[in-house]
Design an enzyme around this catalytic site. Structure first.
Site, PDB file in Angstrom:
ATOM      1  N   CYS A 163       0.813  -1.224   0.000  1.00  0.00           N
ATOM      2  CA  CYS A 163       0.000   0.000   0.000  1.00  0.00           C
ATOM      3  C   CYS A 163       0.843   1.269   0.000  1.00  0.00           C
ATOM      4  CB  CYS A 163      -0.924   0.019   1.211  1.00  0.00           C
ATOM      5  SG  CYS A 163      -2.322  -1.085   1.012  1.00  0.00           S
TER       6      CYS A 163
HETATM    7  N1  COA Z   1     -20.535  -8.903   7.110  1.00  0.00           N
HETATM    8  C1  COA Z   1     -21.093  -8.966   8.327  1.00  0.00           C
HETATM    9  N2  COA Z   1     -20.393  -9.145   9.462  1.00  0.00           N
HETATM   10  C2  COA Z   1     -19.070  -9.313   9.342  1.00  0.00           C
HETATM   11  C3  COA Z   1     -18.409  -9.291   8.098  1.00  0.00           C
HETATM   12  C4  COA Z   1     -19.204  -9.086   6.944  1.00  0.00           C
HETATM   13  N3  COA Z   1     -18.670  -9.025   5.724  1.00  0.00           N
HETATM   14  N4  COA Z   1     -17.104  -9.486   8.289  1.00  0.00           N
HETATM   15  C5  COA Z   1     -16.924  -9.628   9.618  1.00  0.00           C
HETATM   16  N5  COA Z   1     -18.115  -9.538  10.259  1.00  0.00           N
HETATM   17  C6  COA Z   1     -18.363  -9.666  11.697  1.00  0.00           C
HETATM   18  C7  COA Z   1     -17.347 -10.551  12.362  1.00  0.00           C
HETATM   19  O1  COA Z   1     -17.744 -11.897  12.281  1.00  0.00           O
HETATM   20  C8  COA Z   1     -17.365 -10.031  13.777  1.00  0.00           C
HETATM   21  O2  COA Z   1     -18.474 -10.565  14.431  1.00  0.00           O
HETATM   22  P1  COA Z   1     -18.389 -10.957  15.993  1.00  0.00           P
HETATM   23  O3  COA Z   1     -18.139  -9.663  16.710  1.00  0.00           O
HETATM   24  O4  COA Z   1     -19.727 -11.551  16.238  1.00  0.00           O
HETATM   25  O5  COA Z   1     -17.250 -11.917  16.096  1.00  0.00           O
HETATM   26  C9  COA Z   1     -17.614  -8.537  13.614  1.00  0.00           C
HETATM   27  O6  COA Z   1     -18.211  -8.379  12.318  1.00  0.00           O
HETATM   28  C10 COA Z   1     -16.360  -7.712  13.698  1.00  0.00           C
HETATM   29  O7  COA Z   1     -15.382  -8.245  12.784  1.00  0.00           O
HETATM   30  P2  COA Z   1     -13.958  -7.627  12.628  1.00  0.00           P
HETATM   31  O8  COA Z   1     -13.212  -8.372  11.564  1.00  0.00           O
HETATM   32  O9  COA Z   1     -13.298  -7.492  13.946  1.00  0.00           O
HETATM   33  O10 COA Z   1     -14.354  -6.206  12.032  1.00  0.00           O
HETATM   34  P3  COA Z   1     -13.626  -4.809  12.137  1.00  0.00           P
HETATM   35  O11 COA Z   1     -14.494  -3.897  12.854  1.00  0.00           O
HETATM   36  O12 COA Z   1     -12.216  -4.955  12.584  1.00  0.00           O
HETATM   37  O13 COA Z   1     -13.618  -4.346  10.609  1.00  0.00           O
HETATM   38  C11 COA Z   1     -12.058  -4.171   8.801  1.00  0.00           C
HETATM   39  C12 COA Z   1     -12.950  -5.097   9.626  1.00  0.00           C
HETATM   40  C13 COA Z   1     -11.268  -5.041   7.854  1.00  0.00           C
HETATM   41  C14 COA Z   1     -12.931  -3.233   8.004  1.00  0.00           C
HETATM   42  C15 COA Z   1     -11.135  -3.361   9.711  1.00  0.00           C
HETATM   43  O14 COA Z   1     -10.520  -4.184  10.663  1.00  0.00           O
HETATM   44  C16 COA Z   1     -10.072  -2.621   8.975  1.00  0.00           C
HETATM   45  O15 COA Z   1     -10.306  -1.885   8.045  1.00  0.00           O
HETATM   46  N6  COA Z   1      -8.818  -2.738   9.450  1.00  0.00           N
HETATM   47  C17 COA Z   1      -7.702  -2.103   8.857  1.00  0.00           C
HETATM   48  C18 COA Z   1      -7.475  -2.774   7.585  1.00  0.00           C
HETATM   49  C19 COA Z   1      -6.426  -2.159   6.741  1.00  0.00           C
HETATM   50  O16 COA Z   1      -6.205  -0.978   6.698  1.00  0.00           O
HETATM   51  N7  COA Z   1      -5.756  -2.983   6.007  1.00  0.00           N
HETATM   52  C20 COA Z   1      -4.809  -2.535   5.113  1.00  0.00           C
HETATM   53  C21 COA Z   1      -5.028  -3.290   3.887  1.00  0.00           C
HETATM   54  S1  COA Z   1      -3.941  -2.662   2.714  1.00  0.00           S
END
Ligand code: COA
Length: 380
Positions: A163
């Protein structure tokens, strides 16, 4: 130009360019296709699930995606196969060796726009860096194909810092200018992220989009009016497995076609969020101090576009207050995460209104971990 005859230079951004694929996928379309895949998978495995031998797959949701990431849609080069529940991956005709390759094509489109905006003839460009998260092939370098397509007499090479590829490319280009080895360098970032995204993974299927950007970094002595002075650049890397992709030439996908999910993008999103925010905020604040810039007086932050919540926190720590959309514009809603191109899209679309003397920051962060900061000031 030979490096012996050139004086050391002062790097600026002369212009940027953007190529946006025509097709776009809304969260509603994406989730409908994903949930259809989940239903089919669970139906096909109903017996194993009922026997407790297999966990059923869970459906995705539009509300979750928008709340967790801020993403509402993403552009892709091949929409239909990505949305087809039986395919869920981009598919395109493999191009022959005598055709312009996919990445080069969109890179050239973005590059041409940057050259036009700068009023620069491609013949006057010295070098092309293709800086992106994934390369279409190992060699010949994508950058050399782009160089040839544009008619540039000089050199080119590829670089990948995930990135942060574009900001690392900008500093590399700026260093060529500073050292007097070039006067005009194109940093091209064709990001076909749909190819490394696992569209069947509920945790990340909504994240990425395709795009290409170009940044023309030049010596101030030849730059057009209204360019952006580069006040300083700072790069940082810290090893982490929290964003990883194991695809590579030593572990090819098997002849059966299954490479395994670890041969695509995987991440521990929560950990990334927690660890990268403080690292990036600290890097920005300490580099601003070194450059004698008051971070609270930065007119605009063009941040990496991965997650709206991360950007809110980073902007708050840098500016000392909750940033307005004007101070920290987002393109996440329509582009999704476009890897290294994200902060450049934000800069490209949201910088024309700034005035001479306004100071801002282009900043990327992501896998590696890697982070890059480019402080810029609009010239008269
Ligand atoms: N739809 C519905 N629910 C979902 C889901 C989806 N597509 N994906 C995950 N969930 C659920 C999970 O199962 C979890 O449920 P639980 O609390 O019952 O266990 C809950 O949502 C939270 O999941 P989590 O993965 O912890 O979500 P988050 O709030 O961390 O958001 C991201 C996920 C990826 C959006 C976030 O972590 C993020 O953007 N992180 C930084 C990523 C980044 O910058 N990466 C760089 C890539 S270059």
């Amino acid at each position: 130009m030979t490096q012996h005859t050139m004086m050391t230079g002062r790097p600026v951004i002369s212009a940027t360019g953007l190529f946006t694929p025509a097709e776009s996928i809304t969260n509603e379309e994406l989730v409908a296709s994903f949930n259809e895949f989940v239903r089919r998978h669970n139906a096909a495995n109903a017996e194993a699930i009922a026997a407790g031998d297999m966990e059923p797959l869970q459906e995705s949701s539009v509300e979750f995606i928008e709340k967790a990431s801020g993403i509402k849609a993403r552009h892709v080069i091949a929409k239909e196969p990505v949305l087809d529940p039986d395919t869920m991956a981009p598919r395109w005709r493999e191009r022959g060796n005598d055709e312009l390759s996919q990445m080069a094509e969109i890179g050239v489109a973005a590059a041409r726009q940057s050259l036009e905006r700068a009023g620069r003839d491609a013949g006057d460009v010295d070098a092309v860096l293709c800086a992106a998260s994934n390369m279409e092939r190992p060699y010949p370098a994508m950058a050399i194909e782009i160089q040839q397509a544009l008619g540039i007499d000089g050199f080119g090479f590829d670089m990948n810092v995930a990135c942060s590829s574009a900001t690392f490319g900008i500093q590399t280009a700026a260093d060529y200018i500073r050292a007097g080895n070039a006067k005009s360098v194109l940093v091209v970032s064709p990001e076909i992220t749909s190819g490394h995204l696992n569209w069947r993974d509920r945790d990340s299927h909504f994240i990425f989009g395709d795009v290409a950007t170009a940044v023309l970094v030049e010596d101030a002595s030849i730059a057009p009016a209204g360019h952006w002075d580069i006040l300083g650049t700072k790069l940082k890397t810290v090893f982490s497995n929290n964003i990883r992709n194991n695809f590579g030439f030593l572990n090819r996908a098997s002849p059966e076609g299954q490479g395994g999910a670890d041969k695509l993008f995987v991440q521990e999103g929560r950990k990334v969020f927690k660890e990268v925010v403080p690292m990036v905020a600290e890097m920005i604040v300490s580099e601003a101090a070194r450059l004698g810039i008051d971070p609270e007086r930065l007119r605009r932050l063009w941040l990496h576009q991965a997650n709206a919540g991360m950007n809110r926190l980073i902007a708050q720590r840098v500016l000392g207050h909750e940033a307005t959309a004007d101070e920290s514009p987002t393109v996440l809603d329509t582009y999704g995460n476009t890897s290294s191109a994200g902060s450049i899209i934000a800069f490209h679309l949201h910088s024309d209104d700034l005035k001479a003397g306004d100071t801002g920051l282009i900043c990327s962060f992501g896998a590696g971990y890697s982070a890059g900061a480019v402080f810029v000031r609009k010239a008269a």
